[in-house]
Design a protein around this motif. Structure first.
Motif, PDB file in Angstrom:
ATOM      1  N   THR A  64       3.358  18.981  14.837  1.00 24.20           N
ATOM      2  CA  THR A  64       2.669  17.732  15.178  1.00 24.20           C
ATOM      3  C   THR A  64       1.483  17.446  14.267  1.00 24.20           C
ATOM      4  N   GLY A  65       0.956  18.486  13.631  1.00 20.27           N
ATOM      5  CA  GLY A  65      -0.234  18.323  12.807  1.00 20.27           C
ATOM      6  C   GLY A  65      -1.494  18.109  13.624  1.00 20.27           C
ATOM      7  N   LYS A  66      -1.420  18.480  14.911  1.00 19.43           N
ATOM      8  CA  LYS A  66      -2.555  18.278  15.811  1.00 19.43           C
ATOM      9  C   LYS A  66      -2.805  19.548  16.605  1.00 19.43           C
ATOM     10  N   PRO A  67      -4.057  19.783  17.002  1.00 20.36           N
ATOM     11  CA  PRO A  67      -4.336  20.965  17.823  1.00 20.36           C
ATOM     12  C   PRO A  67      -3.761  20.816  19.226  1.00 20.36           C
ATOM     13  N   LEU A  68      -3.337  21.925  19.789  1.00 20.23           N
ATOM     14  CA  LEU A  68      -2.835  21.930  21.162  1.00 20.23           C
ATOM     15  C   LEU A  68      -4.038  22.113  22.085  1.00 20.23           C
ATOM     16  N   THR A  69      -4.607  21.008  22.530  1.00 22.74           N
ATOM     17  CA  THR A  69      -5.844  21.038  23.298  1.00 22.74           C
ATOM     18  C   THR A  69      -5.570  21.237  24.791  1.00 22.74           C
ATOM     19  N   ASP A  70      -6.619  21.607  25.519  1.00 23.84           N
ATOM     20  CA  ASP A  70      -6.513  21.708  26.976  1.00 23.84           C
ATOM     21  C   ASP A  70      -6.163  20.349  27.577  1.00 23.84           C
ATOM     22  N   ALA A  71      -6.705  19.287  27.004  1.00 23.09           N
ATOM     23  CA  ALA A  71      -6.416  17.941  27.514  1.00 23.09           C
ATOM     24  C   ALA A  71      -4.931  17.610  27.348  1.00 23.09           C
ATOM     25  N   TRP A  72      -4.347  18.000  26.221  1.00 27.17           N
ATOM     26  CA  TRP A  72      -2.917  17.772  25.979  1.00 27.17           C
ATOM     27  C   TRP A  72      -2.095  18.528  27.011  1.00 27.17           C
ATOM     28  N   MET A  73      -2.455  19.788  27.237  1.00 25.63           N
ATOM     29  CA  MET A  73      -1.720  20.594  28.198  1.00 25.63           C
ATOM     30  C   MET A  73      -1.835  20.018  29.606  1.00 25.63           C
ATOM     31  N   GLN A  74      -3.014  19.581  29.998  1.00 26.27           N
ATOM     32  CA  GLN A  74      -3.199  19.032  31.339  1.00 26.27           C
ATOM     33  C   GLN A  74      -2.416  17.735  31.515  1.00 26.27           C
ATOM     34  N   ALA A  75      -2.360  16.915  30.460  1.00 28.03           N
ATOM     35  CA  ALA A  75      -1.570  15.680  30.536  1.00 28.03           C
ATOM     36  C   ALA A  75      -0.084  16.001  30.669  1.00 28.03           C
ATOM     37  N   PHE A  76       0.367  17.014  29.937  1.00 27.35           N
ATOM     38  CA  PHE A  76       1.758  17.450  30.062  1.00 27.35           C
ATOM     39  C   PHE A  76       2.040  17.965  31.464  1.00 27.35           C
ATOM     40  N   TYR A  77       1.163  18.818  31.990  1.00 26.55           N
ATOM     41  CA  TYR A  77       1.348  19.350  33.335  1.00 26.55           C
ATOM     42  C   TYR A  77       1.429  18.237  34.374  1.00 26.55           C
ATOM     43  N   ALA A  78       0.555  17.244  34.257  1.00 28.29           N
ATOM     44  CA  ALA A  78       0.529  16.159  35.238  1.00 28.29           C
ATOM     45  C   ALA A  78       1.838  15.372  35.210  1.00 28.29           C
ATOM     46  N   ARG A  79       2.326  15.050  34.022  1.00 27.67           N
ATOM     47  CA  ARG A  79       3.573  14.298  33.915  1.00 27.67           C
ATOM     48  C   ARG A  79       4.753  15.146  34.368  1.00 27.67           C
ATOM     49  N   ARG A  80       4.739  16.416  33.977  1.00 25.73           N
ATOM     50  CA  ARG A  80       5.796  17.342  34.393  1.00 25.73           C
ATOM     51  C   ARG A  80       5.851  17.470  35.905  1.00 25.73           C
ATOM     52  N   ASN A  81       4.704  17.674  36.534  1.00 26.81           N
ATOM     53  CA  ASN A  81       4.677  17.878  37.979  1.00 26.81           C
ATOM     54  C   ASN A  81       5.148  16.647  38.736  1.00 26.81           C
ATOM     55  N   ALA A  82       4.753  15.478  38.259  1.00 20.62           N
ATOM     56  CA  ALA A  82       5.192  14.239  38.911  1.00 20.62           C
ATOM     57  C   ALA A  82       6.703  14.100  38.841  1.00 20.62           C
ATOM     58  N   ARG A  83       7.295  14.426  37.690  1.00 20.32           N
ATOM     59  CA  ARG A  83       8.742  14.338  37.528  1.00 20.32           C
ATOM     60  C   ARG A  83       9.455  15.384  38.396  1.00 20.32           C
ATOM     61  N   LEU A  84       8.883  16.583  38.455  1.00 17.89           N
ATOM     62  CA  LEU A  84       9.484  17.628  39.286  1.00 17.89           C
ATOM     63  C   LEU A  84       9.484  17.239  40.759  1.00 17.89           C
ATOM     64  N   LEU A  85       8.379  16.709  41.241  1.00 20.40           N
ATOM     65  CA  LEU A  85       8.291  16.322  42.645  1.00 20.40           C
ATOM     66  C   LEU A  85       9.253  15.183  42.980  1.00 20.40           C
ATOM     67  N   ALA A  86       9.580  14.400  41.979  1.00 25.79           N
ATOM     68  CA  ALA A  86      10.502  13.284  42.204  1.00 25.79           C
ATOM     69  C   ALA A  86      11.968  13.710  42.127  1.00 25.79           C
ATOM     70  N   GLU A  87      12.269  14.749  41.340  1.00 22.45           N
ATOM     71  CA  GLU A  87      13.669  15.036  41.022  1.00 22.45           C
ATOM     72  C   GLU A  87      14.129  16.463  41.329  1.00 22.45           C
TER      73      GLU A  87
END
Length: 224
Positions: A64-87
């Motif tokens: 990606t050419g970008k650092p893997l920040t805590d903010a990136w991980m938290q945004a991924f977790y939030a989207r992942r969790n919402a999808r998991l709870l739905a499906e």
């Protein structure tokens, strides 16, 4: 001694107890694409299944050419969790298998996952399996090393007070199987597609394709 000769059973979570891998990896592919890595779904599954996202930090940052920040991980977790709870759904037949095994080994079961513990707890609660595991949930994120190192399985066995050599590990990936074997446990590989190629070259004692098979092995005595 229990019917299959094991004193405790240690389950992986994703792909064994819950059918979460396609959901989680679908979200991961989306966020990686948005970050500049044009990764395909097949490649995403190949690279990340059985691993923590953070363990591929260097690869993600290079692509990606970008650092893997805590903010990136938290945004991924939030989207992942919402999808998991739905499906999210439990693996077919696993409730019956877990209920029987829990009874057969007098409650000495645990979930030992490479995923973050909040995700594991959320998933098990969502599909109704959490009461069988209670606090006996262990995450590779909380250990010095993640799978394929044995740390999470050793921690689970120690908590149960059972020698790892008397434990059965149920896994669906080569990475997880390597962790169970390195811990000194017997490993059975769950492979719903039936070919078992993920476990070739490993000392996996048995490969099965449906949770009904697992339940059947605990329902009647057999030679280990």
């Amino acid at each position: 001694m229990t019917s299959p000769g094991f004193e405790a059973v240690l389950f992986d979570c994703d792909g064994v107890l819950v059918d979460s891998e396609p959901i989680t990896n679908g979200v991961l592919r989306e966020v990686l694409n948005e970050s500049g890595w044009a990764i395909t779904q097949a490649e995403c599954m190949r690279i990340f299944i059985g691993k923590a996202v953070r363990d591929e930090r260097a690869r993600i940052e290079a692509e990606t050419g970008k650092p893997l920040t805590d903010a990136w991980m938290q945004a991924f977790y939030a989207r992942r969790n919402a999808r998991l709870l739905a499906e999210l759904q439990a693996v077919h037949g696993v409730q019956e298998a877990v209920a029987l095994i829990h009874q057969q080994v007098q409650g000495r079961i645990a979930c030992a996952s490479g995923a973050d513990r909040p995700k594991v707890v959320m998933q098990l609660d969502h599909v109704g399996l959490l009461p069988y595991f209670g606090e006996r949930i262990f995450s590779g994120h909380d250990q010095p090393r993640s799978k394929p190192a044995p740390d999470v399985y050793l921690a689970a066995a120690a908590h149960l007070g059972v020698d790892p050599a008397r434990c059965l590990v149920v896994e669906d990936t080569a990475t997880g199987a390597q962790a169970g074997l390195a811990a000194g446990a017997t490993v059975w590989g769950y492979c719903p597609e039936g070919h078992g190629r993920a476990f070739e070259g490993l000392g996996v004692a048995r490969v099965f394709g449906h949770m009904d098979e697992l339940r059947g092995l605990f329902a009647a005595p057999f030679a280990r």
